[in-house]
Design an enzyme around this catalytic site. Structure first.
Site, mmCIF file in Angstrom:
data_model
loop_
_atom_site.group_PDB
_atom_site.id
_atom_site.type_symbol
_atom_site.label_atom_id
_atom_site.label_comp_id
_atom_site.label_asym_id
_atom_site.label_seq_id
_atom_site.Cartn_x
_atom_site.Cartn_y
_atom_site.Cartn_z
ATOM 1 N N GLY A 1 16.175 7.860 5.643
ATOM 2 C CA GLY A 1 14.822 7.636 6.160
ATOM 3 C C GLY A 1 14.845 7.325 7.639
ATOM 4 O O GLY A 1 14.010 6.577 8.149
ATOM 5 N N GLY B 1 9.637 5.510 11.740
ATOM 6 C CA GLY B 1 9.424 4.130 11.301
ATOM 7 C C GLY B 1 10.616 3.219 11.575
ATOM 8 O O GLY B 1 11.264 3.286 12.623
ATOM 9 N N ILE B 2 10.901 2.345 10.609
ATOM 10 C CA ILE B 2 11.983 1.361 10.750
ATOM 11 C C ILE B 2 13.327 2.069 10.926
ATOM 12 O O ILE B 2 14.138 1.692 11.787
ATOM 13 C CB ILE B 2 12.011 0.442 9.503
ATOM 14 C CG1 ILE B 2 10.767 -0.451 9.471
ATOM 15 C CG2 ILE B 2 13.291 -0.397 9.475
ATOM 16 C CD1 ILE B 2 10.580 -1.239 8.181
ATOM 17 N N GLY B 3 13.570 3.107 10.123
ATOM 18 C CA GLY B 3 14.852 3.822 10.198
ATOM 19 C C GLY B 3 15.095 4.392 11.581
ATOM 20 O O GLY B 3 16.199 4.300 12.135
ATOM 21 N N ASP C 1 17.112 12.462 6.147
ATOM 22 C CA ASP C 1 15.678 12.304 5.861
ATOM 23 C C ASP C 1 15.151 13.542 5.137
ATOM 24 O O ASP C 1 15.597 14.659 5.358
ATOM 25 C CB ASP C 1 14.893 12.079 7.157
ATOM 26 C CG ASP C 1 13.570 11.363 6.935
ATOM 27 O OD1 ASP C 1 13.456 10.175 7.337
ATOM 28 O OD2 ASP C 1 12.647 11.978 6.333
ATOM 29 N N TYR D 1 6.271 -1.055 -6.641
ATOM 30 C CA TYR D 1 6.944 -1.249 -5.338
ATOM 31 C C TYR D 1 7.618 -2.629 -5.322
ATOM 32 O O TYR D 1 8.770 -2.776 -4.946
ATOM 33 C CB TYR D 1 5.914 -1.133 -4.214
ATOM 34 C CG TYR D 1 6.457 -1.310 -2.805
ATOM 35 C CD1 TYR D 1 6.929 -0.221 -2.078
ATOM 36 C CD2 TYR D 1 6.493 -2.570 -2.195
ATOM 37 C CE1 TYR D 1 7.429 -0.384 -0.792
ATOM 38 C CE2 TYR D 1 6.992 -2.747 -0.919
ATOM 39 C CZ TYR D 1 7.447 -1.643 -0.212
ATOM 40 O OH TYR D 1 7.939 -1.819 1.065
ATOM 41 N N ALA E 1 8.563 -4.455 -7.848
ATOM 42 C CA ALA E 1 9.706 -4.489 -8.782
ATOM 43 C C ALA E 1 10.938 -3.844 -8.151
ATOM 44 O O ALA E 1 12.055 -4.362 -8.269
ATOM 45 C CB ALA E 1 9.347 -3.761 -10.076
ATOM 46 N N ASP F 1 4.544 -2.041 11.456
ATOM 47 C CA ASP F 1 3.647 -0.977 11.911
ATOM 48 C C ASP F 1 4.356 0.381 11.850
ATOM 49 O O ASP F 1 4.989 0.809 12.819
ATOM 50 C CB ASP F 1 3.217 -1.305 13.353
ATOM 51 C CG ASP F 1 2.212 -0.298 13.884
ATOM 52 O OD1 ASP F 1 1.696 0.510 13.084
ATOM 53 O OD2 ASP F 1 1.961 -0.324 15.105
ATOM 54 N N THR F 2 4.266 1.027 10.683
ATOM 55 C CA THR F 2 4.871 2.359 10.488
ATOM 56 C C THR F 2 3.897 3.205 9.671
ATOM 57 O O THR F 2 2.954 2.661 9.076
ATOM 58 C CB THR F 2 6.186 2.263 9.677
ATOM 59 O OG1 THR F 2 5.846 1.956 8.316
ATOM 60 C CG2 THR F 2 7.152 1.237 10.228
#
Ligand SMILES: NC(=O)C1=CN([C@@H]2O[C@H](COP(=O)(O)OP(=O)(O)OC[C@H]3O[C@@H](n4cnc5c(N)ncnc54)[C@H](O)[C@@H]3O)[C@@H](O)[C@H]2O)C=CC1
Ligand SMILES: CCCCCC(=O)/C=C/[C@H]1[C@H](O)CC(=O)[C@@H]1CCCCCCC(=O)O
Length: 261
Positions: free
Chosen positions: A12, A16-18, A36, A151, A153, A187-188
């Site tokens: 990923g 975003g974060i990745g 990705d 999500y 879980a 924020d993604t």
């Protein structure tokens, strides 16, 4: 842990974060495989990273991490291209309560597979040199959400799996540190999925509660998560650690009772 000459694989990693993590690794002279699903965003990302950090320092591998053979090939391609593997970040995740079985496959099953593949390539058990794995969970694992039961879980599951396999690594001397990172809201593009019925299913009616929660707790930026990630990668004392990142407390660690078993 010195990062010079190391090789990383980030799932990923195209946005975003990745993507922020990939950039931090490149800034530390790590070679990076961006793994990705999204071909278009991945190719754009590769062009931008080549321009910024020079060609030959990263590669984009299009891969659906839920396909075990394709994920295995992505690890092998990384090793074939860069000669070794030292850092694995199992970051890719989705938010889909409608197709909740897919959410389990991406957020939990593929994190487990990614960790086992990382051990195949890095564990002393297989004659390798060791390394570090970071799995991405969420603050949803601590503050459960009525909007995202599955999500939530999966993110609990990522923490349980990571702590247990980290202990196994330590006991069996795999030479691989395995840690977990739990961001609050970031924020993604993923964050916007809470507005969509296609993602939330019947829970979409709670979207205003979700927004209220974001306003109350605040929203982090991806580079703040990358900062925590780099700390976990570099601090060789950390194994089985659970890092939380929130607006109110910044980067900090969850503490547990000592093992009773
Ligand atoms: N954005 C947020 O507020 C938070 C995110 N997280 C977690 O951080 C991680 C990254 O999330 P974001 O950067 O926000 O999401 P994002 O949606 O911006 O990026 C996720 C990336 O994963 C890729 N991806 C999705 N499914 C894939 C698959 N089957 N195979 C390969 N790649 C796939 C997407 O193409 C995308 O590039 C996720 O595990 C998420 O659950 C945790 C807490 C908060
Ligand atoms: C669409 C995916 C969004 C993913 C964001 C996420 O993981 C959300 C977690 C929230 C969960 O839905 C319920 C919450 O309360 C979580 C966020 C909590 C942030 C807490 C910050 C606490 C603090 O500042 O001390």
């Amino acid at each position: 842990m010195s990062l010079t000459g190391k090789v990383a694989l980030v799932t990923g990693g195209a946005q975003g974060i990745g993507r922020a993590v990939v950039e931090s690794l490149l800034q530390s002279s790590v070679k990076v495989a961006v793994v990705d699903l999204n071909q278009e965003v991945g190719c754009e990302c590769k062009v931008q990273l080549d321009t910024e950090y020079g060609e030959g320092n990263c590669t984009f591998i299009q891969c659906d991490i839920t396909d075990g053979d394709t994920l295995k090939d992505a690890f092998q391609t990384t090793v074939d291209q860069f000669g070794q593997l030292d850092i694995v970040v199992n970051n890719a995740g989705i938010n889909n309560e409608k197709d909740w079985e897919k959410t389990i496959q991406v957020n939990l099953t593929s994190v487990i597979k990614g960790t086992y593949l990382a051990l195949d390539h890095m564990s002393k058990e297989h004659g390798k040199r060791g390394g570090v794995v970071i799995n991405v969970s969420s603050m949803a694992a601590f503050l459960h959400s009525p909007h995202q039961p599955v999500y939530t879980a999966t993110k609990h599951g990522v923490i349980g799996f990571t702590r247990a396999i980290a202990d196994a690594s330590s006991l069996a001397d795999y030479g691989v540190r395995i840690n977990v990172l739990c961001p609050a809201f970031v924020d993604t593009p993923l964050l916007h999925s809470v507005e969509n019925e296609a993602n939330m299913g019947k829970f979409v009616k709670f979207k205003d509660d979700f927004k209220h929660s974001m306003n109350k707790f605040g929203v982090l930026k991806p580079p703040q998560i990358a900062e925590g990630m780099m700390r976990m990668i570099m601090d060789s004392s950390l194994n089985g650690a659970v890092m939380k990142i929130t607006c109110s407390k910044g980067i900090h660690f969850h503490t547990y009772e000592p093992l009773s078993a």
